[in-house]
Design an enzyme around this catalytic site. Structure first.
Site, PDB file in Angstrom:
ATOM      1  N   LYS A  32      42.673  47.023  29.034  1.00 35.43           N
ATOM      2  CA  LYS A  32      43.600  47.976  29.667  1.00 35.43           C
ATOM      3  C   LYS A  32      45.049  47.564  29.451  1.00 35.43           C
ATOM      4  CE  LYS A  32      42.176  47.705  33.949  1.00 35.43           C
ATOM      5  NZ  LYS A  32      41.152  46.647  33.878  1.00 35.43           N
ATOM      6  N   ARG A  46      34.097  39.398  39.614  1.00 33.43           N
ATOM      7  CA  ARG A  46      34.963  40.569  39.388  1.00 33.43           C
ATOM      8  C   ARG A  46      34.173  41.712  38.757  1.00 33.43           C
ATOM      9  NH1 ARG A  46      39.375  37.129  37.560  1.00 33.43           N
ATOM     10  NH2 ARG A  46      39.492  38.156  35.553  1.00 33.43           N
ATOM     11  N   ARG A  83      42.996  32.630  32.014  1.00 34.89           N
ATOM     12  CA  ARG A  83      43.951  32.719  33.139  1.00 34.89           C
ATOM     13  C   ARG A  83      43.387  31.900  34.300  1.00 34.89           C
ATOM     14  NH1 ARG A  83      44.831  38.770  34.608  1.00 34.89           N
ATOM     15  NH2 ARG A  83      43.425  38.301  36.334  1.00 34.89           N
ATOM     16  N   ARG A 127      40.447  34.033  27.341  1.00 34.87           N
ATOM     17  CA  ARG A 127      41.817  34.289  27.814  1.00 34.87           C
ATOM     18  C   ARG A 127      42.331  33.124  28.665  1.00 34.87           C
ATOM     19  NH1 ARG A 127      42.887  39.595  31.485  1.00 34.87           N
ATOM     20  NH2 ARG A 127      41.862  38.348  33.074  1.00 34.87           N
ATOM     21  N   ARG A 130      41.046  51.008  42.494  1.00 33.53           N
ATOM     22  CA  ARG A 130      39.844  50.216  42.252  1.00 33.53           C
ATOM     23  C   ARG A 130      38.771  50.495  43.292  1.00 33.53           C
ATOM     24  NH1 ARG A 130      42.602  45.675  39.373  1.00 33.53           N
ATOM     25  NH2 ARG A 130      41.158  44.010  38.879  1.00 33.53           N
TER      26      ARG A 130
HETATM   27  P1  AMP Z   1      43.830  42.258  37.440  1.00 33.52           P
HETATM   28  O1  AMP Z   1      45.027  41.602  36.836  1.00 33.52           O
HETATM   29  O2  AMP Z   1      43.935  43.750  37.444  1.00 33.52           O
HETATM   30  O3  AMP Z   1      42.534  41.758  36.868  1.00 33.52           O
HETATM   31  O4  AMP Z   1      43.820  41.839  38.999  1.00 33.52           O
HETATM   32  C1  AMP Z   1      43.688  40.503  39.388  1.00 33.52           C
HETATM   33  C2  AMP Z   1      43.226  40.429  40.838  1.00 33.52           C
HETATM   34  O5  AMP Z   1      44.184  41.087  41.685  1.00 33.52           O
HETATM   35  C3  AMP Z   1      41.897  41.141  41.125  1.00 33.52           C
HETATM   36  O6  AMP Z   1      40.789  40.308  40.866  1.00 33.52           O
HETATM   37  C4  AMP Z   1      42.047  41.473  42.608  1.00 33.52           C
HETATM   38  O7  AMP Z   1      41.835  40.326  43.419  1.00 33.52           O
HETATM   39  C5  AMP Z   1      43.525  41.818  42.721  1.00 33.52           C
HETATM   40  N1  AMP Z   1      43.780  43.270  42.503  1.00 33.52           N
HETATM   41  C6  AMP Z   1      44.450  43.851  41.464  1.00 33.52           C
HETATM   42  N2  AMP Z   1      44.501  45.186  41.596  1.00 33.52           N
HETATM   43  C7  AMP Z   1      43.836  45.477  42.751  1.00 33.52           C
HETATM   44  C8  AMP Z   1      43.521  46.690  43.428  1.00 33.52           C
HETATM   45  N3  AMP Z   1      43.878  47.902  42.943  1.00 33.52           N
HETATM   46  N4  AMP Z   1      42.835  46.601  44.596  1.00 33.52           N
HETATM   47  C9  AMP Z   1      42.459  45.405  45.102  1.00 33.52           C
HETATM   48  N5  AMP Z   1      42.702  44.236  44.506  1.00 33.52           N
HETATM   49  C10 AMP Z   1      43.389  44.254  43.339  1.00 33.52           C
END
Ligand code: AMP
Length: 188
Positions: free
Chosen positions: A14, A141, A130, A128, A89
């Site tokens: 994404k 996740r 991170r 990756r 989400r």
């Molecule tokens: P991402 O970078 O999108 O993979 O997000 C990293 C982490 O941030 C996720 O594993 C969640 O803990 C939190 N997070 C990001 N976006 C959301 C969302 N829309 N709702 C809830 N938690 C989020």
């Protein structure tokens, strides 16, 4: 004008596709993951509240992320559109977004669902590296995605907004599929 949601599990590309869309369409990418990581790095109150859930690969509360999105969509650089990456989400977030966009008079044009199978995702995310990319967190996740984010596809299918795109292959080939999906040439 481009108002879209990029839907897809972590590791489906994404972020990469968003960057290309930003360059082509000149609208900002809005990633709740990035906004949350920034809040954690700055040790804001919100960041402190979000950190434990993020470290565990769980979702941060709807209240926190919806509040962040509401603020962000009220900034003037989103007037010509936006690319939402990693939000919504959950169904609750999707409904909150529907309401917010209705208030703003700026409904979504399209929801592009990038699809990659789980084993490929684990491989990509392990590479990756991170801080929250341990195998256990990644699997968590993915589980969270299946349970909470999958129902979103149905929500947007009912609204005739959903387009499913394969996230496997060359970045430019995937991008061509994404652009076709936005143009409405792909539907499910
Ligand atoms: P991402 O970078 O999108 O993979 O997000 C990293 C982490 O941030 C996720 O594993 C969640 O803990 C939190 N997070 C990001 N976006 C959301 C969302 N829309 N709702 C809830 N938690 C989020």
């Amino acid at each position: 004008m481009l108002k879209i949601v990029l839907l897809g599990a972590p590791g489906t590309g994404k972020g990469t596709q968003s960057e290309k869309l930003v360059a082509a369409y000149g609208v900002p990418q809005i990633s709740t993951g990035d906004l949350l990581r920034q809040a954690v790095a700055e040790k804001t109150e919100l960041g402190l509240q979000a950190k434990a859930a993020m470290d565990a690969g769980e979702l941060v509360s709807d209240g926190i992320v919806v509040g962040m999105i509401r603020e962000r969509l009220n900034e003037p650089d989103t007037a010509d559109g936006f690319i939402l990456d990693g939000f919504p989400r959950s169904l609750a977030q999707a409904r909150a977004l529907d309401e917010l966009l209705q208030e703003l008079g700026r409904p979504l044009d399209r929801v592009v669902h990038l699809h990659v199978d789980d084993e490929e995702i684990v491989k990509r995310l392990m590479a990756r590296g991170r801080a929250d990319d341990t195998e256990q967190t990644i699997r968590n996740r993915l589980q969270v995605f299946q349970e909470q984010t999958r129902p979103l596809a149905e929500h947007y299918r009912e609204q005739h907004l959903l387009a499913k795109v394969s996230g496997i292959g060359d970045i430019d080939a995937i991008y061509a599929r994404v652009v076709a999906a936005i143009a409405g040439e792909v539907s499910v």
